[in-house]
Design a protein around this motif. Structure first.
Motif, PDB file in Angstrom:
ATOM      1  N   MET B 338      -4.813  -9.259   4.184  1.00  9.74           N
ATOM      2  CA  MET B 338      -4.567  -7.869   4.619  1.00  9.74           C
ATOM      3  C   MET B 338      -5.897  -7.158   4.829  1.00  9.74           C
ATOM      4  O   MET B 338      -6.095  -6.458   5.820  1.00  9.74           O
ATOM      5  N   VAL B 343      -2.604  -9.440   8.405  1.00  9.26           N
ATOM      6  CA  VAL B 343      -1.198  -9.187   8.118  1.00  9.26           C
ATOM      7  C   VAL B 343      -0.795  -7.855   8.749  1.00  9.26           C
ATOM      8  O   VAL B 343      -1.505  -6.857   8.607  1.00  9.26           O
ATOM      9  N   LYS B 344       0.339  -7.850   9.432  1.00  8.02           N
ATOM     10  CA  LYS B 344       0.779  -6.629  10.130  1.00  8.02           C
ATOM     11  C   LYS B 344       1.649  -5.765   9.225  1.00  8.02           C
ATOM     12  O   LYS B 344       1.464  -4.558   9.152  1.00  8.02           O
ATOM     13  N   GLY B 345       2.641  -6.383   8.612  1.00  7.84           N
ATOM     14  CA  GLY B 345       3.618  -5.602   7.864  1.00  7.84           C
ATOM     15  C   GLY B 345       3.880  -6.173   6.481  1.00  7.84           C
ATOM     16  O   GLY B 345       3.716  -7.372   6.245  1.00  7.84           O
ATOM     17  N   TYR B 346       4.280  -5.287   5.548  1.00  4.29           N
ATOM     18  CA  TYR B 346       4.412  -5.654   4.143  1.00  4.29           C
ATOM     19  C   TYR B 346       5.640  -4.951   3.586  1.00  4.29           C
ATOM     20  O   TYR B 346       5.814  -3.745   3.804  1.00  4.29           O
ATOM     21  N   PHE B 347       6.489  -5.713   2.909  1.00  7.71           N
ATOM     22  CA  PHE B 347       7.641  -5.133   2.200  1.00  7.71           C
ATOM     23  C   PHE B 347       7.357  -5.143   0.706  1.00  7.71           C
ATOM     24  O   PHE B 347       6.968  -6.185   0.159  1.00  7.71           O
ATOM     25  N   TRP B 372       2.146  -1.564   9.140  1.00  9.16           N
ATOM     26  CA  TRP B 372       3.249  -0.841   8.511  1.00  9.16           C
ATOM     27  C   TRP B 372       3.560  -1.412   7.140  1.00  9.16           C
ATOM     28  O   TRP B 372       3.267  -2.569   6.852  1.00  9.16           O
ATOM     29  N   VAL B 374       6.741  -1.122   4.095  1.00  9.34           N
ATOM     30  CA  VAL B 374       8.060  -0.635   3.671  1.00  9.34           C
ATOM     31  C   VAL B 374       8.093  -0.686   2.152  1.00  9.34           C
ATOM     32  O   VAL B 374       7.884  -1.748   1.564  1.00  9.34           O
ATOM     33  N   THR B 405      -2.011   2.777   8.370  1.00  7.57           N
ATOM     34  CA  THR B 405      -0.760   2.188   7.856  1.00  7.57           C
ATOM     35  C   THR B 405       0.413   3.169   7.955  1.00  7.57           C
ATOM     36  O   THR B 405       0.368   4.259   7.381  1.00  7.57           O
ATOM     37  N   GLU B 406       1.431   2.740   8.642  1.00  3.83           N
ATOM     38  CA  GLU B 406       2.659   3.531   8.754  1.00  3.83           C
ATOM     39  C   GLU B 406       3.527   3.180   7.544  1.00  3.83           C
ATOM     40  O   GLU B 406       3.754   2.005   7.285  1.00  3.83           O
TER      41      GLU B 406
END
Ligand code: SF4
Lengths: 189, 861
Positions: B338, B343-347, B372, B374, B405-406
């Motif tokens: 990251m 890495v684009k997105g993370y939950f 982004w 979540v 970061t959204e």
């Protein structure tokens, strides 16, 4: 009030002469407490549950009245906990009814300095779009020798140790199908 | 245990009341110590030296439970004469490859099996945390072995073990651990006295044990002692892990882990598992004894549960859809990726790495560099607000207006607002009924993932890209109920349990799984939880209405067994070892195994059964092979494979230690997983220079009143009030040395961070005399962060990232630091202080701690 009633109203007297030598029940009861009814008695329903904190797995009984949790008690039938709860388990009602709990979706746009509101369905839709976009941007079909990879390393996930088995099952199933490998939880930590 | 698992501790007190002697080993005196008979303070990170001392005490005095050891362990098995022990290798076993820091296990094999297929490529095993797979079964080993029942052969396991631990004397235990010899001997005597036909002893650890660069080997050492003393598979015995989260056992069984699939099946690897057959055979290990022999049926049934009608024997059950590993994709590698923008997105699902993971700053910097994020949680946690409230905002490293970061914060349903099962620490599944509907936008993960999957499939409908087939063909049609369209958790549990495809009949257990596509089974070890169409996890027969094993409360995997390997509670002939310790036994008249628990053995296989030579699978298990999931049916005192850092546990110093390893030239675990990355660093340890810059040892653990990263406790008023502040416990001696005052402030500095805490001067911490010096240890709770009702600096910020090689869990129970009076600096001055320490300690982005410790006089390799 006669002198006799006065003496009999004295908890220590009752404790020494009555059926409650430890002074934890009838002996300690005041007029006011005699009139009280426990929330557990008036509940509409009781759900059999389990403490959400540590892995001892103490049994809980969740009392519900008018659609709200009114009390959480240890489950005395449980062979694990025999009705006991530790400070955390005993605070579970405060946990689930806490006014600090977030009940609305919050959204922070890129470079934003404040939270904004967002509709849940819109949020779900936006997340689905972002998942598909991240997947497109980072998809790997095969390795340098042409062996299949079928994956994205552009998506990560962490969590799952306070979640249900059924939830973890769906999480792993869906992520695997979308080619997302980087799925981790507290068990690694 | 009294602190972190208080209600479980009532059973220790019950045992004490009945005469059990309780020993407590901990760097810090706690509520458990207060209730124990004897408390042993220990230097953090030295447990193998202590336990190795107990192994030596048992072997030197021949105090093992010999009948049990001969019958049920591999003590008599003869090991290859190519094997070289750490005693002869200066702390390194034979087969070490310095270029990769991993072992070739060929020389560790049993005699005659050097090329028998048991040896693993430990490089791949380390990258993929392969050790975790052995949670449900042993590792591969051919079933036929050479044995010397007299235990005299110089290369039999018993003798090898004896030589390996010969120097772990009471004097050495004192030198390494700081435990006085008398106390050590008191422990060793009590442990060995509670062994044999009439008596057992139990070892209980909290999973802080796993958070070491030798974590798996800690537990191995415990298992060796318990096997030598005949304490496995018997009532009042065992090695009990106290896990820390309501369903952390469940989240390993049905894993959300990169390297595993449900039931500890490995996630396919691009090179070793090119086809379904290669994948299934790598698990099954043709020729091996035991239940793992049916792995092909578990594999086929899992894929059948995933892809339903689309999965057929002809298309290898859609195995081609499975994503493939190429190496380490664990959470720490992800975070570094990251930071590097990969890495684009993370939950984040009920998880708060900004506080709960090692190296908090790396975690937060990683999150600040995503497209982004979540976050699904009950409360507004640090990992959701890092972009405005993190310490890095104060130091200027994260600027909200520049952080792209959204963030989506989606509120989660609590445990009373959804139904489903938790698996607690004894493998027991307990179903929770739903009490109320979740408020507002709060939803369960079941809801979120089911509907996310539905949306993804809708959006992809009509796609002709091969990559989308796995999603479009997925069996994803769970019934929903109620106003929120909540998917039925019971339907998911039924799929986990498994069913006959043609009729939908729920399966009764994993023995009914087939590899021809006629069964679907989401998690083979959980099969039986929905036997007869009944939710067995929902059983709540009151404890007074059943026997003390309480087999009708919830459901335990596998097959509702409460004690694993309980065949060992009977002797070779199947008779209870004693009336007192009766548990499971062979009923000669009925011709079956019986007892208080579900026997962990084929019901009608008599103790006298001997397989024909060369028989594999369950049929290869003899009537006295109690350890039915092991390739040779035995408990392993010596592990020829399956553990990547050595066949026997060896004392290594933690990755950060103020002391030179007193036992070997090799300082720290030579196979530990390290991450050379500019954001990561390791404080120097001897024989490197400058270790005195960080002279103190720190360790962390839990408070009774808080839970992990605080997301479920610092937000709850009664708990927040009970423990309102971050603090550090120091001994009066250290307080005097460092100039700290009780209730004043201190700050602690490592090569990663500086944090502050209120000072609690207490004799709960003992300065330890180790070698010829005094080692001071400090203790911190790790619950605090910058959100919630009560806040404070995070102890995990102090740690760097070094992992155990078997399971890729970080060393976050021991590190080195400096302790100074007063508050920490703020703003840019904070990083300057850390930089100053790094300069003095010689920490630069290019410097890496040597993995192999050079001989005196040699340069670092
Ligand atoms: S009540 Fe306490 S001991 Fe019991 S499960 Fe909850 S946190 Fe653990």
């Amino acid at each position: 009030m006669g002198i006799r009633t006065f003496i009999e109203g004295w908890p220590v007297y009752r404790q020494l002469t009555g059926t409650d030598p430890l002074g934890r029940g009838a002996a300690a009861q005041s007029e006011r407490s005699a009139e009280l009814t426990a929330r557990t008695e008036t509940a509409d329903r009781v759900a059999r549950s389990v403490c959400p904190y540590c892995a001892v797995g103490c049994g809980q009984r969740v009392y519900v009245q008018d659609g709200r949790v009114t009390q959480i008690e240890g489950d005395w039938d449980s062979p694990i906990s025999r009705g006991r709860l530790c400070p955390k388990g005993a605070a579970s009602k405060s946990l689930v009814t806490s006014p600090l709990r977030q009940t609305k979706v919050r959204y922070r746009r890129p470079y934003g300095t404040e939270w904004e509101d967002l509709d849940l369905d819109v949020a779900l839709d936006m997340i689905a779009d972002r998942v598909l976009a991240a997947r497109e941007q980072t998809w790997e079909d095969v390795d340098d020798e042409g062996r299949p990879l079928n994956r994205t390393l552009g998506i990560s996930s962490l969590g799952g140790a306070t979640l249900d088995n059924e939830e973890n099952y769906l999480i792993k199933k869906l992520f695997t199908a979308m080619g997302a490998l980087q799925i981790e939880n507290q068990a690694r930590i | 245990m009294a602190e972190a698992h208080p209600v479980g501790f009532q059973w220790v007190m019950e045992a004490k009341r009945r005469g059990a002697k309780v020993f407590h080993v901990d760097p810090r005196f706690t509520r458990t110590s207060a209730l124990a008979d004897t408390y042993l303070p220990i230097r953090a990170g030295t447990d193998i030296a202590l336990l190795g001392g107990v192994v030596r005490y048992i072997l030197e005095n021949e105090l093992d439970f010999r009948e049990y050891v001969l019958a049920y362990t591999n003590a008599a098995t003869i090991v290859s004469d190519q094997f070289v022990d750490t005693e002869d290798g200066d702390g390194i076993f034979s087969g070490f490859k310095p270029e990769t820091g991993t072992y070739d296990q060929t020389s560790w094999q049993y005699a005659g099996q050097e090329n028998g297929g048991g040896a693993e490529d430990t490089e791949e095993a380390r990258e993929t945390a392969a050790g975790l797979r052995h949670e449900s079964h042993g590792s591969p080993i051919p079933g036929v072995v050479r044995r010397d029942e007299t235990l005299q052969h110089p290369n039999c396991v018993y003798q090898i073990l004896k030589r390996h631990y010969a120097r772990y004397t009471p004097e050495m235990v004192e030198r390494v651990c700081g435990i006085p010899q008398e106390k050590f001997l008191e422990l060793a005597r009590a442990w060995t006295e509670n062994s044999g036909r009439e008596r057992t002893g139990v070892l209980i650890y909290s999973v802080g044990w796993t958070q070491h660069s030798v974590g798996v080997q800690y537990i191995r050492t415990g298992a060796i002692i318990q096997s030598l003393l005949g304490n496995i598979g018997r009532p009042g015995g065992g090695v009990l892990a106290l896990r820390g989260h309501a369903s952390i056992q469940g989240s390993t069984d049905i894993p959300t882990l990169f390297n595993l699939l449900p039931g500890y099946l490995p996630m396919p690897h691009h090179a070793t598992h090119p086809t379904f057959d290669a994948w299934a055979s790598s698990i099954r290990h043709p020729g091996q004894k035991g239940y793992w022999g049916h792995a092909r049926a578990y594999c086929a049934s899992l894929l059948k549960a995933y892809w339903g009608d689309k999965a057929t024997p002809e298309n290898d059950f859609c195995y081609g859809y499975m994503p493939r590993l190429t190496g380490d994709h664990g959470t720490y590698q992800q975070v570094l990726n990251m930071i590097d923008g990969k890495v684009k997105g993370y939950f984040l699902l009920g998880q708060n790495p900004a506080v709960g993971s090692a190296h908090g700053r790396a975690q937060r910097l990683g999150m600040a560099n995503l497209d982004w994020l979540v976050v699904r949680d009950l409360f507004m946690i640090e990992s959701a607000t890092f972009w405005k409230n993190a310490p890095e905002v104060a130091t200027g490293e994260i600027v909200p207006e520049q952080c792209r970061t959204e963030v989506f914060f989606l509120p989660a349903a609590s445990h009373v607002e959804k139904e489903g099962t938790f698996t607690q620490t004894q493998r027991l599944l307990q179903w929770r009924e739903k009490a109320v509907e979740p408020p507002g936008d709060c939803r369960s993960e079941l809801w979120f993932f089911y509907h996310l999957g539905r949306k993804l499939r809708e959006k992809l409908a009509g796609s002709d890209k091969p990559r989308d087939r796995a999603l479009l063909d997925l069996a994803w049609d769970y019934p929903t109920e109620g106003p929120l369209a909540e998917p039925s958790a019971e339907a998911v549990l039924r799929e986990i349990n498994g069913f006959e495809v043609a009729t939908g009949r729920p399966l009764g257990g994993f023995t009914e799984a087939r590899d021809d596509g006629s069964t679907a089974m989401g998690c083979w070890i959980y099969s039986g939880v929905y036997a007869d169409g009944v939710n067995q996890a929902a059983r709540r027969k009151p404890r007074h209405e059943q026997n003390w094993v309480a087999g009708e409360w919830g459901w335990a995997w596998p097959a509702n067994r409460r004690t694993l390997y309980n065949r060992a509670s009977a002797d070779r002939e199947g008779r209870p070892w004693s009336e007192r310790k009766k548990y499971v036994w062979w009923d000669e008249e009925k011709g079956e195994w019986t007892g208080y628990d579900v026997p962990d053995f084929e019901k009608t296989k008599p103790p006298s059964y001997r397989p024909a030579p060369g028989t594999s699978g369950p049929e290869g298990i003899a009537g006295d092979d109690a350890f039915v999931m092991q390739g040779d049916g035995k408990a392993w005192l010596y592990a020829p494979t399956g553990v990547v850092d050595g066949p026997m546990p060896t004392h290594y110093e933690p990755a950060e230690s103020p002391l030179r390893n007193p036992l070997y030239r090799q300082q720290a675990n030579p196979t530990r997983k390290v991450y050379p990355h500019p954001v990561n660093s390791v404080n120097p340890s001897p024989p490197e220079e400058h270790s005195q810059v960080f002279p103190y040892v720190f360790t962390v653990s839990r408070l009774t009143e808080h839970h992990t990263a605080g997301g479920m406790s610092r937000t709850v008023p009664p708990l927040a009030e009970l423990q309102p502040e971050m603090f550090v416990e120091v001994s009066p001696e250290l307080a005097a040395e460092a100039g700290l005052t009780h209730l004043g402030w201190a700050h602690l500095v490592s090569g990663r961070a500086v944090i502050e805490a209120k000072v609690l001067v207490t004799d709960r911490l003992t300065p330890l005399r180790v070698e010829d010096r005094i080692i001071h240890q400090v203790w911190l709770p790790y619950h605090f962060g910058f959100e919630g009702l009560v806040t404070g600096d995070s102890a995990n910020d102090l740690f760097g990232i070094t992992l155990d090689p078997n399971v890729l869990i970080q060393e976050s129970k021991v590190g080195t630091c400096d302790v100074r009076p007063g508050r920490r600096p703020t703003g840019a001055a904070l990083r300057e202080l850390v930089e100053d320490y790094r300069r003095r300690a010689g920490i630069t982005p290019e410097r890496h701690a040597p993995v192999v410790t050079p001989a005196d006089g040699e340069g670092a390799r």
